[in-house]
Design an enzyme around this catalytic site. Structure first.
Site, PDB file in Angstrom:
ATOM      1  N   ARG A 144       0.819  -1.240   0.000  1.00 36.38           N
ATOM      2  CA  ARG A 144       0.000   0.000   0.000  1.00 36.38           C
ATOM      3  C   ARG A 144       0.840   1.272   0.000  1.00 36.38           C
ATOM      4  NH1 ARG A 144      -2.786  -2.948   3.796  1.00 36.38           N
ATOM      5  NH2 ARG A 144      -4.565  -4.080   2.922  1.00 36.38           N
ATOM      6  N   LYS A 166       3.442  11.801 -10.749  1.00 32.26           N
ATOM      7  CA  LYS A 166       2.597  10.890 -11.536  1.00 32.26           C
ATOM      8  C   LYS A 166       3.348   9.591 -11.784  1.00 32.26           C
ATOM      9  CE  LYS A 166       0.043  14.179 -14.389  1.00 32.26           C
ATOM     10  NZ  LYS A 166      -0.173  14.536 -15.809  1.00 32.26           N
ATOM     11  N   GLU A 208      10.800  19.202 -24.169  1.00 32.53           N
ATOM     12  CA  GLU A 208      10.002  19.627 -22.996  1.00 32.53           C
ATOM     13  C   GLU A 208      10.671  20.827 -22.315  1.00 32.53           C
ATOM     14  OE1 GLU A 208       7.008  18.116 -22.243  1.00 32.53           O
ATOM     15  OE2 GLU A 208       7.149  16.205 -23.331  1.00 32.53           O
ATOM     16  N   LYS A 250       8.933  23.415 -13.487  1.00 32.90           N
ATOM     17  CA  LYS A 250       7.920  22.371 -13.283  1.00 32.90           C
ATOM     18  C   LYS A 250       7.524  22.310 -11.810  1.00 32.90           C
ATOM     19  CE  LYS A 250       6.078  17.911 -14.256  1.00 32.90           C
ATOM     20  NZ  LYS A 250       6.168  16.556 -14.798  1.00 32.90           N
ATOM     21  N   GLU A 260      -4.025  16.963 -10.697  1.00 32.74           N
ATOM     22  CA  GLU A 260      -4.295  17.406 -12.076  1.00 32.74           C
ATOM     23  C   GLU A 260      -5.328  18.525 -12.086  1.00 32.74           C
ATOM     24  OE1 GLU A 260      -3.467  17.141 -16.203  1.00 32.74           O
ATOM     25  OE2 GLU A 260      -2.553  16.026 -14.593  1.00 32.74           O
ATOM     26  N   ARG A 264      -1.913  23.244 -13.716  1.00 30.86           N
ATOM     27  CA  ARG A 264      -1.022  22.244 -14.298  1.00 30.86           C
ATOM     28  C   ARG A 264      -1.294  22.004 -15.782  1.00 30.86           C
ATOM     29  NH1 ARG A 264       1.062  17.023 -10.982  1.00 30.86           N
ATOM     30  NH2 ARG A 264       2.341  16.178 -12.623  1.00 30.86           N
ATOM     31  N   ASN A 268       0.556  21.058 -20.619  1.00 24.93           N
ATOM     32  CA  ASN A 268       0.051  20.324 -21.785  1.00 24.93           C
ATOM     33  C   ASN A 268       0.187  21.100 -23.089  1.00 24.93           C
ATOM     34  OD1 ASN A 268      -0.664  17.984 -20.426  1.00 24.93           O
ATOM     35  ND2 ASN A 268      -2.622  18.858 -19.784  1.00 24.93           N
ATOM     36  N   HIS A 271       0.614  19.276 -26.309  1.00 28.67           N
ATOM     37  CA  HIS A 271       0.283  17.881 -26.037  1.00 28.67           C
ATOM     38  C   HIS A 271      -1.080  17.438 -26.564  1.00 28.67           C
ATOM     39  CE1 HIS A 271       3.891  17.918 -23.645  1.00 28.67           C
ATOM     40  NE2 HIS A 271       3.743  16.643 -23.321  1.00 28.67           N
ATOM     41  N   HIS A 275      -0.314  14.411 -28.669  1.00 32.75           N
ATOM     42  CA  HIS A 275      -0.809  13.066 -28.335  1.00 32.75           C
ATOM     43  C   HIS A 275      -1.571  12.452 -29.502  1.00 32.75           C
ATOM     44  CE1 HIS A 275      -0.680  13.743 -23.711  1.00 32.75           C
ATOM     45  NE2 HIS A 275       0.360  13.041 -24.107  1.00 32.75           N
ATOM     46  N   HIS A 287       7.381  10.501 -28.451  1.00 31.49           N
ATOM     47  CA  HIS A 287       6.600  11.512 -27.737  1.00 31.49           C
ATOM     48  C   HIS A 287       7.163  12.929 -27.936  1.00 31.49           C
ATOM     49  CE1 HIS A 287       4.105  13.248 -24.591  1.00 31.49           C
ATOM     50  NE2 HIS A 287       5.202  13.810 -24.095  1.00 31.49           N
TER      51      HIS A 287
HETATM   52  N1  NAD Z   1       5.319  10.933 -14.885  1.00 29.55           N
HETATM   53  C1  NAD Z   1       5.393  11.987 -15.675  1.00 29.55           C
HETATM   54  O1  NAD Z   1       5.026  13.102 -15.304  1.00 29.55           O
HETATM   55  C2  NAD Z   1       5.963  11.828 -17.050  1.00 29.55           C
HETATM   56  C3  NAD Z   1       6.328  12.949 -17.791  1.00 29.55           C
HETATM   57  C4  NAD Z   1       6.910  12.758 -19.038  1.00 29.55           C
HETATM   58  C5  NAD Z   1       7.121  11.490 -19.538  1.00 29.55           C
HETATM   59  N2  NAD Z   1       6.743  10.408 -18.781  1.00 29.55           N
HETATM   60  C6  NAD Z   1       6.951   9.055 -19.273  1.00 29.55           C
HETATM   61  O2  NAD Z   1       8.332   8.890 -19.530  1.00 29.55           O
HETATM   62  C7  NAD Z   1       8.496   7.891 -20.528  1.00 29.55           C
HETATM   63  C8  NAD Z   1       9.530   8.365 -21.512  1.00 29.55           C
HETATM   64  O3  NAD Z   1      10.741   8.572 -20.818  1.00 29.55           O
HETATM   65  P1  NAD Z   1      12.148   8.348 -21.534  1.00 29.55           P
HETATM   66  O4  NAD Z   1      12.149   9.030 -22.841  1.00 29.55           O
HETATM   67  O5  NAD Z   1      13.189   8.659 -20.538  1.00 29.55           O
HETATM   68  O6  NAD Z   1      12.082   6.785 -21.879  1.00 29.55           O
HETATM   69  P2  NAD Z   1      12.922   5.553 -21.344  1.00 29.55           P
HETATM   70  O7  NAD Z   1      12.848   5.437 -19.896  1.00 29.55           O
HETATM   71  O8  NAD Z   1      12.488   4.373 -22.155  1.00 29.55           O
HETATM   72  O9  NAD Z   1      14.421   5.935 -21.758  1.00 29.55           O
HETATM   73  C9  NAD Z   1      14.742   6.053 -23.129  1.00 29.55           C
HETATM   74  C10 NAD Z   1      15.903   5.107 -23.490  1.00 29.55           C
HETATM   75  O10 NAD Z   1      17.097   5.660 -22.960  1.00 29.55           O
HETATM   76  C11 NAD Z   1      17.772   4.692 -22.177  1.00 29.55           C
HETATM   77  N3  NAD Z   1      18.497   5.442 -21.136  1.00 29.55           N
HETATM   78  C12 NAD Z   1      17.967   6.167 -20.119  1.00 29.55           C
HETATM   79  N4  NAD Z   1      18.938   6.806 -19.456  1.00 29.55           N
HETATM   80  C13 NAD Z   1      20.107   6.469 -20.051  1.00 29.55           C
HETATM   81  C14 NAD Z   1      21.462   6.828 -19.840  1.00 29.55           C
HETATM   82  N5  NAD Z   1      21.833   7.712 -18.910  1.00 29.55           N
HETATM   83  N6  NAD Z   1      22.380   6.276 -20.642  1.00 29.55           N
HETATM   84  C15 NAD Z   1      22.029   5.431 -21.638  1.00 29.55           C
HETATM   85  N7  NAD Z   1      20.769   5.084 -21.905  1.00 29.55           N
HETATM   86  C16 NAD Z   1      19.816   5.595 -21.126  1.00 29.55           C
HETATM   87  C17 NAD Z   1      16.713   3.750 -21.705  1.00 29.55           C
HETATM   88  O11 NAD Z   1      17.262   2.488 -21.410  1.00 29.55           O
HETATM   89  C18 NAD Z   1      15.778   3.713 -22.895  1.00 29.55           C
HETATM   90  O12 NAD Z   1      16.229   2.788 -23.834  1.00 29.55           O
HETATM   91  C19 NAD Z   1       7.123   7.648 -21.131  1.00 29.55           C
HETATM   92  O13 NAD Z   1       6.624   6.426 -20.668  1.00 29.55           O
HETATM   93  C20 NAD Z   1       6.284   8.789 -20.590  1.00 29.55           C
HETATM   94  O14 NAD Z   1       4.919   8.428 -20.428  1.00 29.55           O
HETATM   95  C21 NAD Z   1       6.190  10.572 -17.565  1.00 29.55           C
HETATM   96 ZN    ZN Z   2       5.342  15.411 -22.732  1.00 26.96          ZN
END
Ligand code: NAD
Ligand code: ZN
Length: 390
Positions: A144, A166, A208, A250, A260, A264, A268, A271, A275, A287
């Site tokens: 939990r 999130k 971003e 942020k 949300e 906030r 977007n 977005h 999206h 993305h």
């Molecule tokens: N929670 C939120 O507010 C929020 C905001 C924006 C995005 N997201 C989420 O984030 C995700 C996208 O994040 P991302 O682009 O980081 O994707 P990811 O976590 O898949 O990383 C992208 C790639 O880079 C690699 N990688 C990461 N750090 C590395 C490093 N230092 N050296 C070498 N390789 C590295 C990973 O292994 C992966 O292959 C999506 O799922 C999205 O929904 C969440």
């Molecule tokens: Zn985004």
């Protein structure tokens, strides 16, 4: 919200080096009992064992990383934690968005149960946004809820995903549809980890950062425009400054509205259409690329509606192009496909499409509750025009 200086003093561990200077941004999560700090600084990863011991005491540590990041940083981190006498284990999952699923969540929680982790465990989410969301959701739901420390290693994660609380996973019905708000206890962002991050991934995160500049801070936007080549090339001083400013912005937004709520919404920008383009491409368009295009289109839309100052879209397009990303829709793009996905945007309210619009570069328009209701016809017109921009 401005970052403050801090010494992270490592008390004498053999594997830790000299004290690091970190910048600290405090995030006050509205309605939640405690604020959390985001530390930004080059080399901070090496100080993580001390930081965890001081700031988030736990009986056992579970470091969750995808296999790529685990190979670079995960094994070493667990060794360092163990060298400090801590109970630490590394759990991995295959890299990639396609693994941000309930199945991976189940595997990770089962592995924690098999390790004998209890309520007094804490999770370290070490990696990109996929890891942050997934490991955050593991922490939100395990027993939990146990604390999570976000240790973002991609620029998407440092600039965006690790701040705000999130967490969640994707389902066949859509991205991020199952999850929880679970703010981290601490965020530790070390821009040195960007050294190993592929350039294409850097560009995705910097979209971003530009978004933050366009909605809130023209001086930051100027800096990003000036430094974009160094940022892509991995200049650590430039990266540290950009990560810090984006985190400050942020943090300011989510502090004002942790859940949300309406303020906030401004995050977007780009977005709503982004999206839709992402979904219409079957998620082949990453993305950040989709949001870059979405920002260009939403700037044009704002200009068409008389909300956004003339020619702002050109500055948005130049920013996106400077990252090596597309600023116009691909040849033969079927606008209807994206339009059909607008109807399924979960941020849609009362069946209408809402977009965040700029007043000008650096200033978001307040609209009604920080967004504007837009007729689909206007979006169709923008999509049609976007094919032949000049
Ligand atoms: N929670 C939120 O507010 C929020 C905001 C924006 C995005 N997201 C989420 O984030 C995700 C996208 O994040 P991302 O682009 O980081 O994707 P990811 O976590 O898949 O990383 C992208 C790639 O880079 C690699 N990688 C990461 N750090 C590395 C490093 N230092 N050296 C070498 N390789 C590295 C990973 O292994 C992966 O292959 C999506 O799922 C999205 O929904 C969440
Ligand atoms: Zn985004």
């Amino acid at each position: 919200m401005k970052g403050a200086d801090m010494d992270t003093t490592a008390p004498g561990g053999v594997l830790d080096r000299a004290p690091m200077r970190a910048r600290v941004v405090s995030v006050q999560a509205g309605g939640l009992p405690q604020a959390y700090d985001v530390l930004v600084g080059r080399g901070l990863l090496r100080d993580l064992p001390s930081l965890l011991m001081e700031r988030v005491p736990a009986h056992g540590w579970v470091v969750i990383a995808d296999t790529t990041v685990a190979a670079f940083y995960g094994g070493e981190l667990v060794q360092r934690l163990r060298a400090r006498g801590l109970d630490a284990n590394l759990l991995t999952f295959p890299a990639g968005e396609q693994h941000k699923t309930r199945e991976t969540w189940a595997n990770l929680t089962d592995a924690m149960l098999a390790l004998g982790s209890g309520r007094d465990a804490a999770v370290v989410a070490l990696g990109g946004g996929v890891t942050g969301d997934l490991a955050g959701f593991v922490a939100a739901s395990f027993m939990r809820g146990v604390p999570v420390v976000q240790v973002p290693t991609s620029l998407v994660a440092m600039i965006d995903a690790s701040v705000g609380g999130k967490t969640g996973v994707d389902t066949p019905a859509g991205k991020n549809l199952v999850g929880a708000f679970h703010p981290p206890r601490l965020v530790v962002a070390d821009p040195e980890t960007v050294r190993t991050l592929p350039v294409a991934e850097r560009a995705q995160g910097l979209v971003e950062a530009f978004k933050h500049g366009f909605i809130l801070d023209e001086a930051y936007l100027d800096t990003l425009e000036r430094d974009v080549s160094s940022l892509l090339a991995g200049d650590e001083a430039a990266l540290e400054a950009a990560v810090l400013r984006s985190v400050e912005l942020k943090a300011m937004v989510v502090t004002r509205d942790e859940r949300e709520g309406h303020y906030r919404q401004i995050l977007n920008f780009g977005h709503t259409l982004g999206h839709a383009l992402e979904a219409a491409s079957g998620y082949r368009l990453p993305h950040g690329s989709a949001v870059g295009l979405g920002m260009v289109l939403e700037a044009r839309l704002g200009e068409m509606l008389g909300v956004t100052a003339s020619d702002t879209w050109r500055r948005v397009a130049r920013a996106v192009e400077s990252l090596g990303l597309p600023s116009r829709l691909p040849e033969g793009f079927q606008a209807e496909a994206a339009l059909s996905f607008l109807g399924t945007d979960k941020k849609r309210r009362e069946g209408r499409v809402r977009c965040v619009l700029l007043r000008r570069a650096g200033v978001v328009d307040q609209g009604v509750e920080w967004s504007h209701v837009v007729e689909r016809g206007c979006i169709e017109a923008i999509m049609a025009e976007a094919g032949d921009q000049s």
